[in-house]
Write a protein that holds these residues in place. Structure first.
Motif, mmCIF file in Angstrom:
data_model
loop_
_atom_site.group_PDB
_atom_site.id
_atom_site.type_symbol
_atom_site.label_atom_id
_atom_site.label_comp_id
_atom_site.label_asym_id
_atom_site.label_seq_id
_atom_site.Cartn_x
_atom_site.Cartn_y
_atom_site.Cartn_z
ATOM 1 N N TYR A 219 0.810 -1.217 0.000
ATOM 2 C CA TYR A 219 0.000 0.000 0.000
ATOM 3 C C TYR A 219 0.841 1.264 0.000
ATOM 4 C CZ TYR A 219 -3.241 3.599 1.689
ATOM 5 O OH TYR A 219 -3.966 4.756 1.830
ATOM 6 N N ARG A 223 -0.410 2.678 -3.513
ATOM 7 C CA ARG A 223 -1.674 3.412 -3.354
ATOM 8 C C ARG A 223 -1.813 4.540 -4.367
ATOM 9 N NH1 ARG A 223 -1.106 8.232 -0.395
ATOM 10 N NH2 ARG A 223 1.057 8.652 0.152
ATOM 11 N N SER A 232 -8.241 1.275 -0.304
ATOM 12 C CA SER A 232 -9.252 0.634 0.543
ATOM 13 C C SER A 232 -10.672 0.827 0.024
ATOM 14 C CB SER A 232 -9.153 1.181 1.970
ATOM 15 O OG SER A 232 -9.696 2.487 2.042
ATOM 16 N N PHE A 269 -1.278 3.418 5.849
ATOM 17 C CA PHE A 269 -2.732 3.432 5.731
ATOM 18 C C PHE A 269 -3.354 4.167 6.915
ATOM 19 C CE2 PHE A 269 -6.799 1.070 6.632
ATOM 20 C CZ PHE A 269 -7.539 1.707 5.650
#
Length: 478
Positions: A219, A223, A232, A269
């Motif tokens: 991530y 991302r 997400s 995150f």
């Protein structure tokens, strides 16, 4: 005791403090009120995409919470009216932080207490209350990094389970969900969205589990890649409170504890969850954030008046593929990848030199996750007029941004199918492609795909000239 629980941005059963506490005290009368903007003084009402989501979220909540009473009108009038009719002794709710909501809730709490009701409000949609985190000199944080550093020192409360026993009070009244008229009809521009999203608490939980299992690894770096699944997509679930940030926080920490290799990705995150907190912190302390430049010197920026360029940007017809891909993804799904949001926003503000309010309004109407705090803070951040917006004069190059974050062109090809056959080396700037490459791909610039609205180099120069005006205004104020 019978307690009226007023649902708002907390459309869930688990980790719902107002519902949990009410259930411990006796019977519960769950109520949701759809308030028209003219009844609340709200200047930034729900957009069309958010209304679609709300319909399906309420539908899911009705299944999980039989007896949910739906009402339409002013909460200031309806809450006391229903409380009296139902013979309740207490009214509980979870706090909202938008300026109009704070004013409404404060007035309502005072009047209900005067009428003899027990009234309690709870923290449910944030990890940290906006008044909990202050700088060493006092006052709110205006820069994210020290905010995040301070936030990490605070222990996060455990998420609450669903109430062990939930006795619903009888109430003869309420509206049918269809009477809220939340869904688009003519035309039904959201047709097919049910296959893309699963609004509701169960859908939120499933989405979190899927992300932690399949998307968290990598991530930190991935991302920013709109062509990959390493995001997400929890933002609309968070916005409507189908899942709480505490649930997300602890579930992520659990995965990090079990799989140490995911430590860095997990912390990145969580820092994005904290960015949402930072935005709400800003909105609470600076309630004019959605409508006025946070940095007043930006009042001097020489914005252009919107003409045809705004509509072309909205429709994904700018001639810059990465921008157009994002705008079309938004229109067709109610969502846009966060990296592309920044690119598309930068293009509107710095290439077309249109005020950020035009973009904020379009995103608010078309995003299923159009959170007032995040949307306002995000647009001001890109414009340079907001908090922590340094360097404010940064101008994203939509060509190199596409090359960097969609290197194989998969994202562009998905959302701009008329460019699908173009060789990747020309995909990010088809206006620079040789004629034979365009012909081979079946592309006629200005016909099958638009020519660029502006020249990047010239637009960048004009934007920087505008920022010189802002810079001078700041020096004059000093």
């Amino acid at each position: 005791m019978t307690t009226l629980v007023w649902f708002r941005q907390d459309l869930r059963i688990k980790d719902n403090p107002a519902l949990f506490e009410a259930a411990k005290s006796g019977r519960v009368l769950p109520v949701f009120i759809l308030e028209p903007a003219d009844k609340t003084g709200e200047t930034h009402p729900l957009g069309g995409a958010s209304r679609w989501w709300l319909h399906h979220s309420l539908k899911a909540l009705q299944q999980d919470l039989p007896g949910l009473v739906l009402l339409k009108g002013s909460a200031r009038h309806l809450i006391p009216e229903v409380a009296k009719q139902a013979g309740v002794e207490a009214v509980f709710w979870n706090r909202c932080y938008e300026p109009h909501a704070i004013e409404r809730d404060t007035d309502l709490k005072s009047s209900l207490k005067d009428d003899g009701y027990e009234v309690k409000s709870f923290k449910a949609s944030l990890l940290y209350e906006p008044w909990e985190l202050e700088t060493q000199s006092g006052g709110p944080y205006k820069v994210y990094s020290p905010f995040w550093k301070a936030a990490r020192q605070i222990e996060i409360d455990d998420a609450l389970p669903a109430p062990e026993k939930l006795e619903i009070a009888d109430y003869d009244g309420g509206e049918e969900l269809e009477s809220f008229d939340l869904l688009p009809k003519k035309p039904d521009w959201a047709k097919g969205w049910e296959g893309l999203w699963t609004p509701g608490e169960a859908g939120a939980s499933e989405r979190l589990g899927s992300f932690l299992e399949e998307g968290l690894k990598g991530y930190g770096k991935l991302r920013n890649r709109p062509d990959l699944p390493n995001v997400s997509r929890l933002s609309p679930h968070l916005h409507f409170g189908e899942i709480s940030p505490r649930q997300i926080w602890h579930a992520t920490q659990d995965v990090m504890d079990r799989r140490s290799s995911l430590g860095d990705d997990g912390m990145k995150f969580l820092s994005e969850i904290a960015w949402r907190e930072f935005s709400h912190n800003l909105l609470y302390h600076f309630p004019k954030l959605p409508s006025e430049n946070w940095r007043s010197t930006f009042d001097e920026y020489p914005w252009k008046e919107p003409e045809g360029e705004l509509v072309k940007w909205q429709k994904g017809q700018t001639g810059y593929p990465i921008v157009d891909a994002g705008m079309r993804e938004l229109w067709q799904t109610g969502y846009m990848h966060n990296r592309v949001r920044m690119i598309a926003a930068s293009f509107l503000i710095k290439h077309l030199r249109l005020h950020w309010r035009h973009g904020e309004a379009w995103f608010r109407d078309t995003l299923v996750d159009a959170d007032l705090a995040n949307n306002s803070a995000g647009w001001q951040w890109v414009a340079g007029s907001g908090a922590d917006a340094a360097p404010y004069f940064r101008v994203f190059n939509p060509i190199t941004q596409g090359e960097k974050f969609d290197p194989d062109g998969d994202y562009i090809r998905q959302w701009v199918p008329e460019l699908r056959e173009l060789e990747t080396q020309y995909l990010f700037a088809p206006f620079d492609a040789p004629a034979e490459a365009l012909e081979k791909a079946g592309i006629k610039l200005g016909d099958t795909y638009p020519k660029p609205l502006v020249d990047h180099a010239k637009a960048r120069e004009a934007a920087l000239e505008g920022y010189e005006v802002v810079k001078q205004a700041g020096q004059d104020d000093a």
